[in-house]
Design a protein around this motif. Sequence first.
Motif, mmCIF file in Angstrom:
data_model
loop_
_atom_site.group_PDB
_atom_site.id
_atom_site.type_symbol
_atom_site.label_atom_id
_atom_site.label_comp_id
_atom_site.label_asym_id
_atom_site.label_seq_id
_atom_site.Cartn_x
_atom_site.Cartn_y
_atom_site.Cartn_z
ATOM 1 N N ALA A 76 -24.942 18.951 -10.914
ATOM 2 C CA ALA A 76 -24.523 18.341 -12.186
ATOM 3 C C ALA A 76 -23.082 18.664 -12.537
ATOM 4 O O ALA A 76 -22.497 18.002 -13.400
ATOM 5 C CB ALA A 76 -25.446 18.814 -13.310
ATOM 6 N N SER A 77 -22.484 19.655 -11.878
ATOM 7 C CA SER A 77 -21.095 20.006 -12.177
ATOM 8 C C SER A 77 -20.164 18.815 -11.948
ATOM 9 O O SER A 77 -19.143 18.682 -12.633
ATOM 10 C CB SER A 77 -20.649 21.202 -11.329
ATOM 11 N N LEU A 78 -20.503 17.942 -11.007
ATOM 12 C CA LEU A 78 -19.675 16.761 -10.773
ATOM 13 C C LEU A 78 -19.648 15.858 -11.992
ATOM 14 O O LEU A 78 -18.596 15.325 -12.371
ATOM 15 C CB LEU A 78 -20.210 15.994 -9.552
ATOM 16 N N LEU A 79 -20.813 15.689 -12.639
ATOM 17 C CA LEU A 79 -20.886 14.827 -13.817
ATOM 18 C C LEU A 79 -20.203 15.467 -15.024
ATOM 19 O O LEU A 79 -19.721 14.766 -15.913
ATOM 20 C CB LEU A 79 -22.349 14.519 -14.143
ATOM 21 N N PHE A 80 -20.159 16.789 -15.062
ATOM 22 C CA PHE A 80 -19.435 17.480 -16.130
ATOM 23 C C PHE A 80 -17.926 17.452 -15.881
ATOM 24 O O PHE A 80 -17.124 17.311 -16.808
ATOM 25 C CB PHE A 80 -19.887 18.942 -16.242
ATOM 26 N N ALA A 81 -17.552 17.608 -14.618
ATOM 27 C CA ALA A 81 -16.135 17.790 -14.280
ATOM 28 C C ALA A 81 -15.302 16.546 -14.555
ATOM 29 O O ALA A 81 -14.163 16.652 -15.024
ATOM 30 C CB ALA A 81 -16.002 18.199 -12.810
ATOM 31 N N LEU A 82 -15.847 15.381 -14.276
ATOM 32 C CA LEU A 82 -15.060 14.158 -14.449
ATOM 33 C C LEU A 82 -14.625 13.928 -15.898
ATOM 34 O O LEU A 82 -13.441 13.681 -16.157
ATOM 35 C CB LEU A 82 -15.833 12.953 -13.926
ATOM 36 N N PRO A 83 -15.536 13.996 -16.887
ATOM 37 C CA PRO A 83 -15.084 13.827 -18.279
ATOM 38 C C PRO A 83 -14.115 14.922 -18.720
ATOM 39 O O PRO A 83 -13.166 14.641 -19.468
ATOM 40 C CB PRO A 83 -16.390 13.887 -19.086
ATOM 41 N N ILE A 84 -14.335 16.165 -18.274
ATOM 42 C CA ILE A 84 -13.432 17.251 -18.660
ATOM 43 C C ILE A 84 -12.037 17.003 -18.091
ATOM 44 O O ILE A 84 -11.026 17.126 -18.790
ATOM 45 C CB ILE A 84 -13.979 18.612 -18.169
ATOM 46 N N ALA A 85 -11.971 16.644 -16.806
ATOM 47 C CA ALA A 85 -10.678 16.384 -16.173
ATOM 48 C C ALA A 85 -9.978 15.189 -16.815
ATOM 49 O O ALA A 85 -8.761 15.216 -17.046
ATOM 50 C CB ALA A 85 -10.870 16.144 -14.678
ATOM 51 N N ALA A 86 -10.746 14.161 -17.104
ATOM 52 C CA ALA A 86 -10.159 12.985 -17.750
ATOM 53 C C ALA A 86 -9.592 13.344 -19.121
ATOM 54 O O ALA A 86 -8.498 12.897 -19.497
ATOM 55 C CB ALA A 86 -11.216 11.888 -17.886
ATOM 56 N N GLY A 87 -10.323 14.176 -19.878
ATOM 57 C CA GLY A 87 -9.838 14.608 -21.185
ATOM 58 C C GLY A 87 -8.548 15.402 -21.084
ATOM 59 O O GLY A 87 -7.634 15.242 -21.912
ATOM 60 N N LEU A 88 -8.437 16.262 -20.079
ATOM 61 C CA LEU A 88 -7.208 17.033 -19.886
ATOM 62 C C LEU A 88 -6.019 16.120 -19.593
ATOM 63 O O LEU A 88 -4.881 16.430 -19.969
ATOM 64 C CB LEU A 88 -7.389 18.027 -18.737
ATOM 65 N N HIS A 89 -6.293 14.999 -18.924
ATOM 66 C CA HIS A 89 -5.227 14.051 -18.600
ATOM 67 C C HIS A 89 -5.049 12.988 -19.696
ATOM 68 O O HIS A 89 -4.303 12.033 -19.509
ATOM 69 C CB HIS A 89 -5.521 13.371 -17.267
ATOM 70 N N GLY A 90 -5.760 13.158 -20.808
ATOM 71 C CA GLY A 90 -5.570 12.270 -21.948
ATOM 72 C C GLY A 90 -6.187 10.901 -21.810
ATOM 73 O O GLY A 90 -5.649 9.911 -22.303
ATOM 74 N N ARG A 91 -7.321 10.810 -21.154
ATOM 75 C CA ARG A 91 -7.988 9.508 -21.023
ATOM 76 C C ARG A 91 -9.496 9.702 -21.090
ATOM 77 O O ARG A 91 -10.002 10.823 -21.109
ATOM 78 C CB ARG A 91 -7.606 8.838 -19.703
#
Length: 267
Positions: A76-91
């Motif tokens: 499940a870390s993959l499903l958590f990581a994508l939104p977190i990474a996107a948020g860090l990049h402002g999207r």
Amino acid sequence: MTVLAAAVALFGSLFFALGAALQQFEAADSAKPGLLALLKKPRWLIGGVSITVGGGLHIVALGLGPLTVVQPMGVASLLFALPIAAGLHGRRPSRRELAAAATVAIGLIGLVLLVPAHDGPTYLSPQGAATLLAVAGIAAVLLWAGAKVASPAGRAALLATSAGVLYGATATLMRVLVDGAWNWWYLLALPVPALLALVLLQRAYAVGHFGVSFASLQIADPLTAVAFGALLLGEPLPQGIAPIAAAALTAVGTVALARTTPLEART
């Protein structure tokens, strides 16, 4: 206890995802994504601490519940990581991106659950350990070389897969150490593939396709460990059409991620 194990593993996945996203953000934003340069970045170090906490929680979860419950929570870390990474990049992550990640996760969960349990003793001869390190090293070098001529998404996937192969070799050697059937030089050799994997992973993160690199790592690490377990430790492999279907699903999801995850790198 099983519910508690699942909850702890899921919480661990969140920490692991946060750490990976933080490290990718710093690697992608760095002119020199080398390990020494990244060690000077507080946010990258916080990411490392978060990954360590996530790994610790995963170990605790394995002590509380069965592997068949804990391992899927780790994916499940993959499903958590994508939104977190996107948020860090402002999207915000797109629906197609999340759907591709979910496809990878479902396929990987299937692969993990289909691996037969092995309760026998774990022993690796010195020749076997040397073979393990040599094969992992050669595979990592070939993947690294292929990344030199690949597209950005392909480069991220190949570099992360190279890191995953080395992490899988590290995990196999660690299992031998934990079971007690080892020589003194195993302990000295253990940090070498782990450190090389960390360097390659930061290179993959620096490319900018975080979804592709993280998914490739999530796939390559356990599959390499399973392959080495079968070849060197005599552990059984999954049989039938189901593992082939699960592998195909992870491949389809990874290709979809390569097409949907935007390039987020330093310009």
